[in-house]
Design a protein around this motif. Structure first.
Motif, PDB file in Angstrom:
ATOM      1  N   ALA A  35      -6.888  -0.725   0.559  1.00  0.00           N
ATOM      2  CA  ALA A  35      -5.743  -0.296  -0.245  1.00  0.00           C
ATOM      3  C   ALA A  35      -6.190   0.155  -1.623  1.00  0.00           C
ATOM      4  O   ALA A  35      -5.605   1.080  -2.209  1.00  0.00           O
ATOM      5  CB  ALA A  35      -4.738  -1.441  -0.366  1.00  0.00           C
ATOM      6  N   GLU A  36      -7.263  -0.474  -2.161  1.00  0.00           N
ATOM      7  CA  GLU A  36      -7.741  -0.129  -3.496  1.00  0.00           C
ATOM      8  C   GLU A  36      -8.249   1.314  -3.552  1.00  0.00           C
ATOM      9  O   GLU A  36      -7.965   2.051  -4.511  1.00  0.00           O
ATOM     10  CB  GLU A  36      -8.854  -1.090  -3.928  1.00  0.00           C
ATOM     11  N   VAL A  37      -8.994   1.722  -2.532  1.00  0.00           N
ATOM     12  CA  VAL A  37      -9.512   3.087  -2.485  1.00  0.00           C
ATOM     13  C   VAL A  37      -8.365   4.080  -2.345  1.00  0.00           C
ATOM     14  O   VAL A  37      -8.324   5.116  -3.025  1.00  0.00           O
ATOM     15  CB  VAL A  37     -10.530   3.245  -1.337  1.00  0.00           C
ATOM     16  N   LYS A  38      -7.413   3.771  -1.502  1.00  0.00           N
ATOM     17  CA  LYS A  38      -6.285   4.685  -1.317  1.00  0.00           C
ATOM     18  C   LYS A  38      -5.414   4.765  -2.571  1.00  0.00           C
ATOM     19  O   LYS A  38      -4.890   5.837  -2.912  1.00  0.00           O
ATOM     20  CB  LYS A  38      -5.456   4.248  -0.108  1.00  0.00           C
ATOM     21  N   THR A  39      -5.272   3.665  -3.289  1.00  0.00           N
ATOM     22  CA  THR A  39      -4.515   3.679  -4.537  1.00  0.00           C
ATOM     23  C   THR A  39      -5.208   4.562  -5.569  1.00  0.00           C
ATOM     24  O   THR A  39      -4.562   5.348  -6.271  1.00  0.00           O
ATOM     25  CB  THR A  39      -4.355   2.249  -5.087  1.00  0.00           C
TER      26      THR A  39
END
Length: 210
Positions: free
Chosen positions: A79-83
């Motif tokens: 989720a961090e990369v996509k955020t």
């Protein structure tokens, strides 16, 4: 999750065709006679060649970052990369639109003379050092191909390392134009690029070390 072994990046240089030393002391050539003075286009009567070169180089640079962000939204495993990818697109898409409007108002082409289909000068950029800008962090076709083939945690690691290098290139260009420009809107955009992307680099480095 800890990412091991740094990814070796071949950061390509960018030829800055404007002579920045000459631009630093005075404005050059490109006049903006007949330019519409809109809120998102610079209002100076003359345009420094370095300002034009900055926009012509930063537009394809941002465009590649958007492509990398799209790959992260498709293949990122956290989720961090996509955020981060969503954040990068939200910041850089309007900046592309703003710089495109500048160039139209200045009567300047979107691409530098002699640039290739990718929007960057059509030459080997390796080791180039012109106008104080030795590299812009642009990824090669091979780099982008490797990123497109990566999956899972490996994709996240490669993407973060590539995007850090990419951001470092944008920051270098932004800091360079800040030493020459007298246009307040160019100053504002370049300052936002340097500040925002430095913050994103800090986040990405933390993710690589986690």
């Amino acid at each position: 999750m800890r990412y091991a072994r740094p990814f070796a990046l071949a950061i390509t240089g960018v030829a800055l065709t404007a002579t920045l030393a000459a631009c630093g002391a005075s404005t050059e050539g490109a006049t903006t006679g007949g330019m519409n003075d809109t809120p998102s286009s610079p209002s100076t009567l003359t345009v420094q060649a370095a300002d034009i070169a900055f926009a012509q180089l930063m537009i394809p640079h941002h465009t590649q970052a958007m492509e990398m962000a799209d790959l992260a939204l498709k293949y990122g495993s956290t989720a961090e990369v996509k955020t981060l990818a969503t954040q990068i697109k939200a910041a850089q898409d309007p900046e592309i639109a703003e710089m495109t409007q500048w160039l139209g108002g200045w009567g300047a082409p979107l691409e530098m003379p002699g640039s290739d289909d990718a929007g960057m000068p059509g030459m080997d950029h390796s080791g180039m050092d012109m106008g104080g800008l030795s590299a812009a962090g642009m990824m090669s076709e091979q780099d982008m191909g490797a990123l497109d083939q990566a999956r899972g945690a490996d994709f996240d690691r490669v993407w973060l390392q590539m995007m850090i290098a990419h951001h470092q290139g944008a920051i270098a260009m932004a800091e360079q134009v800040l030493t020459t420009t007298t246009d307040e809107q160019v100053k504002a955009l370049a300052s936002n690029v340097a500040s925002g992307q430095n913050t994103e680099i800090d986040t990405m480095q933390q993710l690589l070390g986690s």
